[in-house]
Design a protein around this motif. Sequence first.
Motif, PDB file in Angstrom:
ATOM      1  N   HIS A  97      37.501  40.670  39.857  1.00 36.14           N
ATOM      2  CA  HIS A  97      36.576  39.890  40.678  1.00 36.14           C
ATOM      3  C   HIS A  97      35.119  40.338  40.613  1.00 36.14           C
ATOM      4  N   VAL A  98      34.873  41.616  40.260  1.00 38.04           N
ATOM      5  CA  VAL A  98      33.497  42.120  40.263  1.00 38.04           C
ATOM      6  C   VAL A  98      33.270  42.995  39.035  1.00 38.04           C
ATOM      7  N   ASP A  99      32.161  42.788  38.360  1.00 40.34           N
ATOM      8  CA  ASP A  99      31.730  43.647  37.258  1.00 40.34           C
ATOM      9  C   ASP A  99      30.394  44.285  37.600  1.00 40.34           C
ATOM     10  N   PHE A 100      30.306  45.601  37.397  1.00 41.76           N
ATOM     11  CA  PHE A 100      29.044  46.322  37.482  1.00 41.76           C
ATOM     12  C   PHE A 100      28.689  46.712  36.048  1.00 41.76           C
ATOM     13  N   VAL A 101      27.740  46.019  35.482  1.00 39.37           N
ATOM     14  CA  VAL A 101      27.416  46.200  34.068  1.00 39.37           C
ATOM     15  C   VAL A 101      26.406  47.328  33.910  1.00 39.37           C
ATOM     16  N   LEU A 102      26.774  48.328  33.102  1.00 44.39           N
ATOM     17  CA  LEU A 102      25.906  49.461  32.808  1.00 44.39           C
ATOM     18  C   LEU A 102      25.331  49.279  31.404  1.00 44.39           C
ATOM     19  N   SER A 103      24.705  50.306  30.871  1.00 47.94           N
ATOM     20  CA  SER A 103      24.071  50.170  29.561  1.00 47.94           C
ATOM     21  C   SER A 103      25.083  50.074  28.431  1.00 47.94           C
ATOM     22  N   GLY A 104      26.233  50.792  28.552  1.00 44.57           N
ATOM     23  CA  GLY A 104      27.189  50.783  27.452  1.00 44.57           C
ATOM     24  C   GLY A 104      28.597  50.430  27.825  1.00 44.57           C
ATOM     25  N   GLU A 105      28.868  50.237  29.105  1.00 47.10           N
ATOM     26  CA  GLU A 105      30.204  49.911  29.572  1.00 47.10           C
ATOM     27  C   GLU A 105      30.132  49.185  30.909  1.00 47.10           C
ATOM     28  N   VAL A 106      31.283  48.841  31.440  1.00 49.15           N
ATOM     29  CA  VAL A 106      31.347  48.041  32.663  1.00 49.15           C
ATOM     30  C   VAL A 106      32.316  48.693  33.641  1.00 49.15           C
ATOM     31  N   LEU A 107      31.902  48.813  34.889  1.00 47.84           N
ATOM     32  CA  LEU A 107      32.802  49.200  35.963  1.00 47.84           C
ATOM     33  C   LEU A 107      33.369  47.909  36.537  1.00 47.84           C
ATOM     34  N   ARG A 108      34.685  47.753  36.462  1.00 46.16           N
ATOM     35  CA  ARG A 108      35.335  46.499  36.855  1.00 46.16           C
ATOM     36  C   ARG A 108      36.241  46.723  38.064  1.00 46.16           C
ATOM     37  N   PHE A 109      36.068  45.869  39.066  1.00 47.87           N
ATOM     38  CA  PHE A 109      36.877  45.942  40.290  1.00 47.87           C
ATOM     39  C   PHE A 109      37.947  44.860  40.242  1.00 47.87           C
ATOM     40  N   ARG A 110      39.183  45.312  40.230  1.00 45.07           N
ATOM     41  CA  ARG A 110      40.339  44.412  40.207  1.00 45.07           C
ATOM     42  C   ARG A 110      41.012  44.445  41.576  1.00 45.07           C
ATOM     43  N   ASP A 111      41.330  43.277  42.123  1.00 40.65           N
ATOM     44  CA  ASP A 111      41.898  43.225  43.470  1.00 40.65           C
ATOM     45  C   ASP A 111      42.779  41.980  43.626  1.00 40.65           C
ATOM     46  N   PRO A 112      44.068  42.067  43.237  1.00 41.80           N
ATOM     47  CA  PRO A 112      44.944  40.900  43.293  1.00 41.80           C
ATOM     48  C   PRO A 112      45.047  40.251  44.663  1.00 41.80           C
ATOM     49  N   ARG A 113      45.066  41.056  45.734  1.00 43.03           N
ATOM     50  CA  ARG A 113      45.241  40.478  47.069  1.00 43.03           C
ATOM     51  C   ARG A 113      43.917  40.150  47.773  1.00 43.03           C
ATOM     52  N   ARG A 114      42.821  40.559  47.194  1.00 38.05           N
ATOM     53  CA  ARG A 114      41.489  40.329  47.755  1.00 38.05           C
ATOM     54  C   ARG A 114      41.337  40.893  49.173  1.00 38.05           C
ATOM     55  N   PHE A 115      41.929  42.058  49.416  1.00 39.68           N
ATOM     56  CA  PHE A 115      41.763  42.743  50.695  1.00 39.68           C
ATOM     57  C   PHE A 115      40.703  43.833  50.606  1.00 39.68           C
ATOM     58  N   GLY A 116      40.083  43.993  49.450  1.00 37.41           N
ATOM     59  CA  GLY A 116      39.065  45.025  49.293  1.00 37.41           C
ATOM     60  C   GLY A 116      37.780  44.667  50.015  1.00 37.41           C
ATOM     61  N   THR A 117      36.907  45.640  50.088  1.00 38.96           N
ATOM     62  CA  THR A 117      35.637  45.472  50.793  1.00 38.96           C
ATOM     63  C   THR A 117      34.496  45.949  49.906  1.00 38.96           C
ATOM     64  N   LEU A 118      33.417  45.172  49.899  1.00 40.10           N
ATOM     65  CA  LEU A 118      32.214  45.543  49.162  1.00 40.10           C
ATOM     66  C   LEU A 118      31.027  45.106  50.009  1.00 40.10           C
ATOM     67  N   VAL A 119      30.353  46.075  50.639  1.00 43.59           N
ATOM     68  CA  VAL A 119      29.239  45.756  51.530  1.00 43.59           C
ATOM     69  C   VAL A 119      28.080  46.702  51.249  1.00 43.59           C
ATOM     70  N   TRP A 120      26.921  46.349  51.775  1.00 48.82           N
ATOM     71  CA  TRP A 120      25.679  47.075  51.516  1.00 48.82           C
ATOM     72  C   TRP A 120      25.120  47.639  52.799  1.00 48.82           C
ATOM     73  N   GLN A 121      24.656  48.902  52.752  1.00 48.65           N
ATOM     74  CA  GLN A 121      23.968  49.529  53.864  1.00 48.65           C
ATOM     75  C   GLN A 121      22.594  49.971  53.371  1.00 48.65           C
ATOM     76  N   PRO A 122      21.520  49.311  53.795  1.00 46.01           N
ATOM     77  CA  PRO A 122      20.191  49.711  53.328  1.00 46.01           C
ATOM     78  C   PRO A 122      19.769  51.056  53.910  1.00 46.01           C
ATOM     79  N   GLY A 123      18.902  51.750  53.189  1.00 46.24           N
ATOM     80  CA  GLY A 123      18.400  53.035  53.668  1.00 46.24           C
ATOM     81  C   GLY A 123      19.358  54.171  53.383  1.00 46.24           C
ATOM     82  N   SER A 124      19.065  55.320  53.969  1.00 44.37           N
ATOM     83  CA  SER A 124      19.824  56.536  53.658  1.00 44.37           C
ATOM     84  C   SER A 124      20.917  56.871  54.659  1.00 44.37           C
ATOM     85  N   ALA A 125      20.944  56.210  55.827  1.00 45.04           N
ATOM     86  CA  ALA A 125      21.892  56.570  56.891  1.00 45.04           C
ATOM     87  C   ALA A 125      23.182  55.765  56.749  1.00 45.04           C
TER      88      ALA A 125
END
Length: 275
Positions: A97-125
């Motif tokens: 469902h998600v690809d993080f494309v780097l310079s020479g390879e890809v970090l790929r997130f696989r999640d058959p049940r779609r129960f995973g979480t991907l969220v953003w927290q701005p700043g350092s805290a």
Amino acid sequence: MPELPEVEVSRLGLLPHLVGQRFRRVVFRCPKLRHELPPALADRLAGLRVDAIARRGKYLLFDCESRSGGGWLILHLGMSGSLRMVSLGDPPQKHDHVDFVLSGEVLRFRDPRRFGTLVWQPGSAVEQHPLLASQGIEPLSAAFDGAWLHAATRDKTAPIKTTLMDSHLIVGVGNIYAAESLFIAGISPRRPAGRLTRPQCERLVGAVRDTLMRAIAAGGSSVRDYVHSDGGAGSFQLSCAVYGRAGQPCTVCGHPVRVIRQGGRSTFYCPHCQK
């Protein structure tokens, strides 16, 4: 569900691939997992450098230039998620469902049940994010000791097995690791947490820490969909003393291992060795 050892193994496996690298682009192939995946998040991540990868309980935390205007990417593998490094041009499969494309390879997130979480927290805290603010103590930290466990369980009437798995109290001790820890400590999973003595708490803390460290060394447990970032599988489940061994002889006393249901989960234990 991937627990603390599996998440830590994922973190360690990703460190040499990601730290110091930038996300050239991020691709979302579905509108949501457990939470929405807004296109603006993919745009926000593009170009950011990964400065570090941390772990809080069962969450992976990617430091994306958090001290210089970026923030933290918070990822939970859910029930069936996994992260793998793949080659550029490697075609995605149905549940990728998600690809993080780097310079020479890809970090790929696989999640058959779609129960995973991907969220953003701005700043350092990052600890201020609501998903992390309610998390309990880290069982591999120095703060997790017999004195702490004894004090924290005095008002607990629930069985110690379900108490160990309460992420608001202790993070990352899943079903397999709670069962194995209680066996090592010689404590019945049925015993009310508040009735544990101080010496029992000391033994249990040592057993939890030892079990988790052995699981990390074994690459975690692969009982469903979990795999390492290189596609390999964990092997801790192959050495379990009680988990998954209902009816088989106890490795210590020879009596049959018993299974009961607690909190909707199967609990394996030896009624002769665990009191």
